[in-house]
Design a protein around this motif. Structure first.
Motif: not given
Length: 368
Positions: A180-196
């Protein structure tokens, strides 16, 4: 080299009292100085009188008090916690609508699970930061489903197999959590430079303690691509560690909590009973001077975390904060600031985390 952007991160925010701007005023300059500021909104702001079963219900805070967050400098808030669903779907909807009106980004709760898992995104200096938010402590009745409102969550294992609740003993982290974490972080990375990644986790009102599952989940977030992990729920600060050079704040404590809902002197039977049980379970008597923040005596040692995000590994630091009676956070200076830094170093060691050093400017580094 691109100039780094700075983030200020705080723990739980509960603004039940009148004049919310007053309670935030002393820490607001740090939030406003940062390029972006992130906090954790602990309770719904709503007129809904619904009460969720499964935990000691928090009352809805005044909707108009959210304006103080915007004025204090908050750009985004995490919502996935054990109280956000306490006033039902309407409480979540009211809170989100007002945050949207104020221009405060939010992640971790929504009308369904998909929206609860959608990141908030904010921009500073031409770079975008995404925030993901997860509840690790239940109650499961407040978790979002495919077609119903609630919080985003990580499905952890309890010792007895019962539904996850704030007092559960969590003993395992299923493989689905990493996925779940890897999936959500990968999706977030598509629209952002950094993920918290923000995690609502841990055992409340207990100094130092960091459970094994907390370290595992936080490290899985870093392994999945998060630039930093921030945590809350315990109402007392916890240690800091670094994994793969990425900072993990295991507990940001109280950002600003001022409420009468934790007092034994009230009409709500469940909250009144919890105020008594809290003393029995955790072995402390709150200082009566802190009637709006009746927490563990060590909870007066607080801080705002800061992150510098640039081309290299994130840099972590703290801004020491003292909580003065009856619950107002104020910036600490001089010997008091050093004492809070020393306290953070101590509780990190006491939790069995790798040692850290906090210099007199607040910079936090791992001790090799």
């Amino acid at each position: 080299m691109t100039k780094a952007i700075t983030l200020a991160v705080t723990g739980d925010l509960v603004l039940d009292e009148p004049d919310p701007g007053y309670w935030l005023a002393e820490i607001a300059p740090v939030l406003q100085e940062a390029d972006l500021a992130i906090g954790h909104l602990e309770v719904p702001h709503t007129v809904s009188a619904e009460q969720l079963e499964g935990d000691v219900p928090a009352p809805g805070a005044p909707l108009e008090n959210l304006d103080a967050l915007a004025r204090a400098g908050f750009d985004m808030v995490s919502l996935a916690g054990n109280h956000m669903a306490d006033c039902g779907a309407q409480g979540i909807a009211d809170t989100i609508a007002e945050l949207d009106r104020l221009g405060i980004g939010h992640a971790g709760a929504g009308a369904d699970l998909s929206r609860a898992r959608t990141p908030a995104v904010a921009e500073a200096k031409g770079r975008r930061v995404a925030l993901l938010s997860y509840n690790c402590v239940g109650p499961q009745a407040g978790w979002a489903k495919e077609r119903s409102a609630g919080c985003a969550y990580l499905p952890l294992d309890t010792r007895d197999g019962a539904p996850v609740a704030p007092m559960s003993e969590i003993v395992g982290v299923p493989a689905t959590v990493a996925e779940m974490l890897a999936e959500d972080i990968a999706e977030a990375r598509k629209v952002a430079d950094f993920v918290i990644v923000a995690l609502h986790k841990g055992k409340v009102h207990t100094p130092s303690f960091v459970a094994p599952y907390e370290r595992e989940v936080a490290r899985l977030a870093v392994d999945g691509g998060a630039d930093a992990v921030v945590s809350h729920h315990a109402h007392i600060v916890r240690g800091i560690e670094f994994h793969r050079g990425r900072p993990i704040f295991h507990g940001l404590g109280n950002g600003c909590v001022v409420t009468r809902a934790l007092s034994p002197d009230q009409d709500n039977a469940a909250r009144r009973e919890w105020a008594t049980r809290r003393r029995e379970l955790f072995g402390f008597e709150p200082d009566p001077a802190y009637y709006l923040a009746p927490f563990h005596p060590e909870a007066v040692n607080a801080f705002i975390g800061t992150l510098a995000l640039g081309d290299g590994p994130p840099r972590a630091a703290i801004v020491p904060v003292h909580v003065e009676a009856p619950g107002r956070p104020v910036l600490a200076a001089g010997p008091r600031a050093r004492a809070i830094a020393d306290y953070l170093e101590k509780i990190t060691r006491d939790a069995g985390l790798p040692p850290i050093a906090v210099n007199d400017k607040g910079r936090v580094e791992a001790v090799s």
